[in-house]
Design an enzyme around this catalytic site. Structure first.
Site, PDB file in Angstrom:
ATOM      1  N   ASP A   6       9.558  31.065  18.723  1.00  0.00           N
ATOM      2  CA  ASP A   6      10.328  32.164  18.142  1.00  0.00           C
ATOM      3  C   ASP A   6      11.066  31.652  16.914  1.00  0.00           C
ATOM      4  OD1 ASP A   6       9.862  34.297  20.084  1.00  0.00           O
ATOM      5  OD2 ASP A   6      10.864  32.940  21.483  1.00  0.00           O
ATOM      6  N   ASP A  11       5.926  39.961  25.723  1.00  0.00           N
ATOM      7  CA  ASP A  11       6.962  38.964  25.431  1.00  0.00           C
ATOM      8  C   ASP A  11       8.343  39.489  25.836  1.00  0.00           C
ATOM      9  OD1 ASP A  11       8.302  36.768  24.419  1.00  0.00           O
ATOM     10  OD2 ASP A  11       8.052  37.336  22.300  1.00  0.00           O
TER      11      ASP A  11
HETATM   12  C1  DX5 Z   1      12.802  37.048  22.202  1.00  0.00           C
HETATM   13  C2  DX5 Z   1      11.619  36.153  22.136  1.00  0.00           C
HETATM   14  C3  DX5 Z   1      10.934  35.771  23.398  1.00  0.00           C
HETATM   15  C4  DX5 Z   1      11.797  35.001  24.364  1.00  0.00           C
HETATM   16  C5  DX5 Z   1      11.387  35.375  25.744  1.00  0.00           C
HETATM   17  O1  DX5 Z   1      13.254  37.289  20.888  1.00  0.00           O
HETATM   18  O2  DX5 Z   1      10.627  36.759  21.303  1.00  0.00           O
HETATM   19  O3  DX5 Z   1       9.762  35.009  23.112  1.00  0.00           O
HETATM   20  O4  DX5 Z   1      11.683  33.617  24.224  1.00  0.00           O
HETATM   21  O5  DX5 Z   1      12.308  34.842  26.623  1.00  0.00           O
HETATM   22  P1  DX5 Z   1      12.521  35.414  28.080  1.00  0.00           P
HETATM   23  O6  DX5 Z   1      11.258  35.169  28.835  1.00  0.00           O
HETATM   24  O7  DX5 Z   1      13.696  34.667  28.584  1.00  0.00           O
HETATM   25  O8  DX5 Z   1      12.789  36.906  27.944  1.00  0.00           O
HETATM   26 ZN    ZN Z   2       8.775  35.678  21.103  1.00  0.00          ZN
END
Ligand code: DX5
Ligand code: ZN
Length: 200
Positions: free
Chosen positions: A34, A173
């Site tokens: 990210d 995601d």
């Molecule tokens: C949020 C990101 C995700 C995040 C997901 O902006 O795009 O990729 O890392 O994390 P979790 O699984 O904790 O929701």
């Molecule tokens: Zn992400």
């Protein structure tokens, strides 16, 4: 077979090397980064230098999730750092131009749909898209609650991809854990992106 990607946002940065090895042994099929710029989202995360330094630790594919303004200016940078999949958000860019450019670099062109957006935000460019990331949380932070509405979006997307005989994969995601995983798969997801659940 559903693929699993690990999002390192919530992982301990002092331990990336071991984490990448362990995650690969668990059967994960790729890594998700990210990239955050403090503008499109109110947070900062990763950059091309960090990704490059991790690149030789695994042969698995890297996905750059560009949660930034003007991602088109940085596509080369993230491809050069070793990412094979580049994801942009339609609100931040000239979508057609970026998708075409990503493909000219032999990377997979991927587009993210935020919770407040419909499939129509990207569908006009379906012939240029290799992967859609359905955001099941608002971009910017890990550890948020899974948005149940996204299940409908995944189902609708799956349906129209099949009806149009397209090769687009669906990634999901945000908020993926043991409770949401199966419902996301049943709705039609091809790739699950695991963040905090994997590293908590
Ligand atoms: C949020 C990101 C995700 C995040 C997901 O902006 O795009 O990729 O890392 O994390 P979790 O699984 O904790 O929701
Ligand atoms: Zn992400």
């Amino acid at each position: 077979m559903v693929k699993k990607y690990a999002s390192l946002l919530s992982a301990d940065a002092s331990d990336y090397k071991k984490i990448i090895g362990d995650t690969e042994k668990k059967g994960f099929t790729g890594f998700h980064f990210d990239i955050m710029d403090g503008h499109f989202v109110k947070n900062f995360a990763f950059n091309a230098t960090i990704i490059k330094s991790l690149r030789n630790l695994t042969k698995l594919p890297f996905q750059a999730h560009l949660e930034i303004e003007n991602p088109g200016e940085y596509i080369d940078m993230f491809i050069d750092s070793g990412c094979q999949i580049i994801t942009v958000h339609p609100q931040t860019c000239k979508l057609e131009r970026e998708l075409r450019y990503i493909r000219t670099k032999n990377a997979l062109a991927s587009v993210a749909i935020d919770p407040e957006l419909g499939i129509d935000a990207v569908w006009g460019h379906k012939s240029l898209i290799d992967n859609v990331v359905v955001m099941s949380v608002y971009p910017g932070f890990g550890e948020q609650k899974f948005n149940e509405e996204s299940l409908k979006k995944i189902k609708n997307l799956k349906k129209i991809i099949e009806e149009n005989n397209l090769k687009i994969t669906i990634s999901v995601d945000g908020g993926i854990n043991s409770k949401t995983e199966n419902r996301v798969i049943e709705s039609g997801a091809d790739i699950l992106i695991f963040g905090s659940y994997l590293f908590e």
